[in-house]
Every structure is written in C-alpha cells, then in structure tokens.
Design an enzyme around this catalytic site. Structure first.
Site, PDB file in Angstrom:
ATOM      1  CB  THR A 502      -0.911   0.073   1.252  1.00 20.68           C
ATOM      2  OG1 THR A 502      -0.085   0.248   2.414  1.00 20.68           O
ATOM      3  CG2 THR A 502      -1.756  -1.168   1.405  1.00 20.68           C
ATOM      4  CB  CYS A 503       0.525   4.579  -1.385  1.00 18.32           C
ATOM      5  SG  CYS A 503       0.576   3.896  -2.999  1.00 18.32           S
ATOM      6  CG  ASP A 504      -1.047   4.127   5.253  1.00 21.65           C
ATOM      7  OD1 ASP A 504      -0.196   4.419   6.112  1.00 21.65           O
ATOM      8  OD2 ASP A 504      -2.255   4.391   5.359  1.00 21.65           O
TER       9      ASP A 504
END
Ligand SMILES: *Cc1c(COP(=O)(O)O)cnc(C)c1O
Length: 638
Positions: A502-504
């Site tokens: 994820t881009c988290d």
C-alpha cells in the site's frame, strides 16, 4: 545459534521462529526445511508440506497472495473444545452439560460457519449472533433443534421479531437482554405474536479484565446489566408472568484473556450471581461464560497481550470446577455451561501466503568515493572516518552521524554538490555496516546497537496489504507469526522488516517473534534472482480474515480451501478456490461504473487512432489490455 550455514539446523530455525511454540501441534518445520502442517488432531502423522500446497496452487495458475484454509484444523478445534468440556464435566461429576456456541463475528465466512456447524453436530454445538445480519445468517445455518443460538448485541424490533421467528422454527434461540428497554420492547412483541421467548440476561461484570479488551467489563462497559437492572428485569418478568422465560445468565469480560487468574475471577463472580438468582426463584438453566479463550500468538505462554498463560485444558477445568464449587456451596443445581469461544476455534485454521516482490535497502547503492580536487571538507572528513576502523565504535558512529547531519544542512544551502552528497552517503552507510558487523550482538555493549540494527535492516516488500489481511497488527499492535515457508534449513542472513504494497507508511509489520522475544525486525533469507521467496503469515483465522478493509483498493484475497486426505498424494487436496476481488469489483464498491470507464478509455484510444498517433491494431490491443486489467487481481502479478 550456529554461525556458519553448514552448522544451521532445523532446530535453529525452530528456535528462531518458534513455530512449535505458537503452532499448537498443527505447525512445525519439516526435515525438508519447509513449513509442515498436521491439520487433524486425531491423525498427527498425516502431514502436509506447505511448499507442496504452494506448488499446486501455482500449477493451477492461482495468483498470490492467497488465504489458505485448512478445514481439518477448524474441525479439530471444534472437537478439542467440545471433548475437553465433556471429559472435564465427567471427571468432575458435574451434572450440567456443555452447550457451546460459535460467535460468527469472529469469522462469518460461509464455508467456515458451515464447517463448524458440521463438525459440531455430534456435540450440538451452536452459533452466536451479535447483529441483525448475523442473526439472519444463523437462522438459516443453525437448524439443529438441540443446539443453542445465542443472540447478543443491541436489538431493535426487527431483530427481536426475527428471534421470535426462530422460536416458531423450534430453535433454541436465546435473546440475551443487554438493556432494560430491549425487554420492554420484547414483551408486547412476544405477546402479540403469541410466541414464548427464551431470555438471557447479560451481566455487567465487576471483575476487570486486562489486555486490549479490558473495556468489555467494569462499570463503564458498553454492554450488560448491573445487578440493580437485573433485579428490575426480574420484577418486570414476574409481573408479566414470564419469569419462566429467563433461561440463561451471560457474561463476557473481553477477548484474548491472557491471564488465567482473570478467568477464574470472572467465573466465580458469574457463578455466584447465577446461584443467587436461582435462589431468588429465577429458573435459569444455562450459564454462559462468553468468549475470551486466548491464543498464544507469540508463543511465549505468558500474560503479554498476544499470548496466554494457560492451556485449553486448564481453562476448561477452571470453568467446570469453579462453577461446581460455588454451586455446591450454595446448594443449587449445576447449570449447563455455554461458552462463546471464537478466536480459539478459528485462529489457527487460516494463513496468508504471499511472495516477497523486492528489497529496499539503505546500504545498497554505491558511488565512487575516490577523492576529487577541491572537495568539501565534510567529504574528506567522512573519508577519514572510513579509514579509521580501529576507532571506538560509539565514537565513530557519533562522528559519522554528525557529518551526515552537517552534510544535509550544507546541501540545503547549496554548498554541497549532488556528487558530493552521493559520496558522503555511500561512505556513511559503509561505516555503519562495518560498525555493526564488528559488534557482538549478544553482549549489547553498544547502546545504539538496536537503533543501528534497525537502520541497517532491509525492508522486504511483501505482496499484500496489512489493512486487508492483518488489520489488528496495525490497529492494536497484535503480533502474528510471520515465517518463510521454505528454506528453513538455510541460515537466514538478512535482517529485515516486512512492508506491504500500500502507499501508506503504516503499511508495515513492526513486531516480530524472534525466539522468545518480540523484535522490530527479523532474519529472513537472502533473495535469489529469478526465484520466488514465499512467506506465510499465520494464525489469521480469527477476526483478521473478515475485518480487512480496501485501503488503496486492494481487495479480498483469493482463497484456497484444503482438506487433508490419506489417499491423496501429499496427503491433501484442494477442495475449492474462491477467486479474490477483481479490480472491477473493488472499484464498483466505490460507485465507479467500470463499463463507463472502459468505454471512456476506448474512446480516448480511438481518438488517438484517428489522429494517427496509435496504429489501429495497436489501439485494439490497448483497449483489450485495459479491460483485462479491470477483470484482474488488485495485487502485484508475480
Ligand atoms: C466477540 C465476542 C465473543 C468472542 O470472543 P473470543 O475472545 O473471540 O472467543 C464472544 N461473546 C461475545 C459477546 C463477544 O462480543
């Protein structure tokens, strides 16, 4: 721990990853160096090699990540719980029966619920629901008239009406009253429909649980009735001539109870309350002790939040003997015992298997560090440090860190060039690696060692989303075992942490089981080019399987359902494959119209074709490709 690869044994791997400690008899490391599963507690010699399962999955063209469900583990857990209660009840000459229910909120997957119902049939094992949709599910799935259905949670008129429908179908459906007003709603409804309900009373317990779910008990608990409220309810039931409907006393002091003393305390309090109510003339038949039976996720058998300091045998003995003692003292009959164990039934049966798709390494990039004319003094200073191997490590580390900081300041002011920054960076990491490898990990002479280890640890990029597959590791710091699926007969040489796709920046695991400790990172094997490296995240069958969200639009995983079978090669067969959510489906849940999207993209491609920017044949290929990706997986293709 052995230091050369030649000395590394399966026992060392076992020591490091603790597979047997958390594996509860189901998981171990085979001689092949692969994770091995013995899914049926009655057939401990029938084992499945996890690598064989993966090979078969890949051979069938199934994409990772995947959830693998071992149905035999689910069945085993149902059998073990029921048989332990039956055995202990007999040994204790306890005169009540055990009549357990599975709370479906822990894993509402239809296949899971069906398997539990089927395995629990001989024991009249029932279901518990905590909401209207769950009630609708249990109405359809628990047809056994001798098994209980326990209904918890807040209720409206529809919830209560559906429960009364259950009574009409001759189910043992017990409506557990959480609030006085629910009873005020229930009484006229039951009278209007002419149905006699079975009523449970949920007591707000005084004992304070510990751990993450401590808020489930005590005065400020969200659920349950105080003693005053219970007495008021009894008054009302008497007045309405419905006291004989009151069948069950319920409590639940919280999930994952790590300390057996809290269990004992809760049981004493609950049993005492039961006995006193019997003496008041309330015709209770069941005492429901709720959930809370813990799982030793970290394998430490301790009171940490991710462990438990007792066995299932001990838990059951404390319940049965604890209730018996108080009832005998109070001279009231032993109630039938109900428990609502969810976590303990489902946690072991599923795992997430995925592949590592890359490595992010601070120390990886190298730049030519040779001196150049007129270079900045910071660069020369750092070079001098590179050549000072005999310096005290602490001092050398401090100097390197301070040059690095100054270089950063200088760069911002335009004093250092890109070239100089790259040199400084290369040298800085080289020094850190050298310091680290010169230190003895065991002795911890160097204060910042742990920090250093963290800085130097690689990040293994793992093809999954924490938010979809391991929500509690992010939300409440739950520890879940994560272990390479194979190569366990090789020494793992790379310290790393696992990050998701994820881009988290929260999308990472931050707690790992290392021996009997919890570490910030974990040794894994060196990645080989052109060779898949598989890791398994285990004990995900309770809550994690069903609580995930679609952060970044990563959807549900493909599921592979496995049964063990003596006569099959490898002792197992794949019974069912449930495809994961496609990109299309995920987008549709966010109100996108994927037909419209495909048409729009096609229109744009056609326009470029007309203008001559894209060849017609190529245009068709682009259009088809976009549509194929819509129908495909949300995860990385490996
Ligand atoms: C969540 C819950 C359970 C399940 O607890 P576990 O710790 O998973 O066994 C049981 N009963 C009630 C009322 C619950 O809310």
């Amino acid at each position: 721990m052995a230091d050369g690869n030649s000395n590394w044994t399966i026992d060392d791997a076992e020591e490091l990853y603790g597979v047997r400690r958390w594996g509860a008899g189901y998981f171990s490391i085979g001689d092949s160096g692969n994770i091995q599963i013995a899914p049926n507690h009655r057939l401990p010699d029938v084992t499945i090699d996890m690598k064989d399962v993966l090979d078969e999955i890949r051979a069938e063209g199934i994409q990772l990540p995947a959830v693998i469900r071992f149905h035999d583990i689910l069945r085993s857990q149902v059998e073990i719980l029921n048989e332990t209660f039956a055995r202990t009840i007999e040994e204790a000459s306890y005169t009540g029966k055990y009549s357990g229910v599975f709370p479906i909120k822990v894993n509402q997957m239809r296949e899971v619920v069906e398997e539990i119902i089927d395995a629990g049939e001989p024991y009249n094992y029932g279901l518990e629901a905590g909401s209207k949709p769950e009630l609708m599910a249990v109405l359809a799935y628990n047809e056994n008239p001798d098994a209980l259905t326990v209904l918890n949670g807040y209720k409206d008129e529809d919830y209560l009406t559906l429960a009364l429908l259950g009574r009409q179908l001759r189910r043992r459906m017990i409506i557990v009253i959480e609030k006085f007003s629910e009873l005020e709603m229930l009484i006229p409804l039951a009278k209007k429909l002419g149905v006699q309900p079975l009523i449970g009373l949920r007591s707000k317990m005084m004992v304070r649980s510990s751990g993450k779910w401590a808020g489930s008990s005590g005065d400020r608990a969200k659920f349950g009735l105080s003693i005053t409220e219970i007495l008021n309810i009894i008054e009302l039931l008497k007045k309405e001539d419905m006291l004989d409907c009151a069948k069950l006393l319920h409590f639940h002091i919280g999930s994952q109870m790590s300390d057996i003393r809290k269990v004992k305390e809760a049981v004493s309090e609950g049993a005492r309350l039961y006995a006193k109510l019997i003496k008041e003339g309330v015709p209770l038949e069941y005492l429901d002790i709720g959930g809370g039976l813990g799982i030793d996720y970290d394998g430490t058998s301790s009171t940490t939040d991710s462990s438990r300091n007792y066995s299932t045998d001990e838990y059951v003995a404390d319940v049965v003997y604890g209730v018996k003692q108080i009832c005998d003292l109070e001279q009231v009959p032993h109630p039938n015992l109900v428990s609502e164990s969810g976590r303990a039934i489902t946690a072991h049966h599923s795992c997430v298997v995925t592949n590592i798709v890359g490595e992010i390494k601070n120390t990886g990039a190298q730049f030519d560090i040779s001196a150049s004319d007129g270079e900045h003094i910071l660069v020369s200073n750092m070079r001098e440090l590179v050549n000072s191997a005999d310096m005290h490590p602490q001092e050398r580390y401090n100097d390197a860190a301070s040059y690095k900081q100054s270089a950063y300041e200088a760069f911002k002011l335009g004093i250092l060039s890109l070239n100089e920054m790259a040199k400084l960076d290369t040298m800085y990491w080289r020094i850190l690696v050298e310091i680290h490898s010169s230190l003895d990990r065991e002795s911890f002479v160097f204060q910042e060692l742990e920090e250093l280890e963290d800085m130097l640890a690689s990040q293994y990029l793992c093809n999954f989303s924490i938010f979809q597959s391991a929500a509690d590791t992010w939300a409440i710091g739950q520890v879940l075992p994560i272990v390479p699926v194979s190569r366990l007969n090789e020494k793992p040489e790379v310290r790393c942490s696992i990050v998701d796709i994820t881009c988290d920046s929260d999308g990472k695991l931050s707690k790992y089981i290392e021996g009997t400790e919890i570490s910030d990172n974990i040794p894994m094997h060196t990645l080989h080019k052109n060779e898949d490296y598989y890791v398994g995240m285990f004990l995900t069958g309770a809550y994690q399987d069903v609580m995930g969200d679609m952060h970044n639009l990563f959807g549900r995983l493909t599921e592979v359902h496995i049964y063990c079978h003596d006569d099959e090669p490898g002792d197992f067969y794949i019974e069912e494959v449930v495809p994961g959510t496609s990109a299309e489906k995920v987008l549709e849940t966010m109100q996108y119209n994927t037909d419209f999207m495909a048409k729009t993209v096609k229109k744009c491609i056609d326009r470029e074709v007309r203008k001559g920017h894209i060849a017609p044949r190529e245009g068709v290929r682009w259009t088809d490709y976009y549509e194929k990706c819509l129908a495909g997986s949300t995860y990385l293709k490996a």
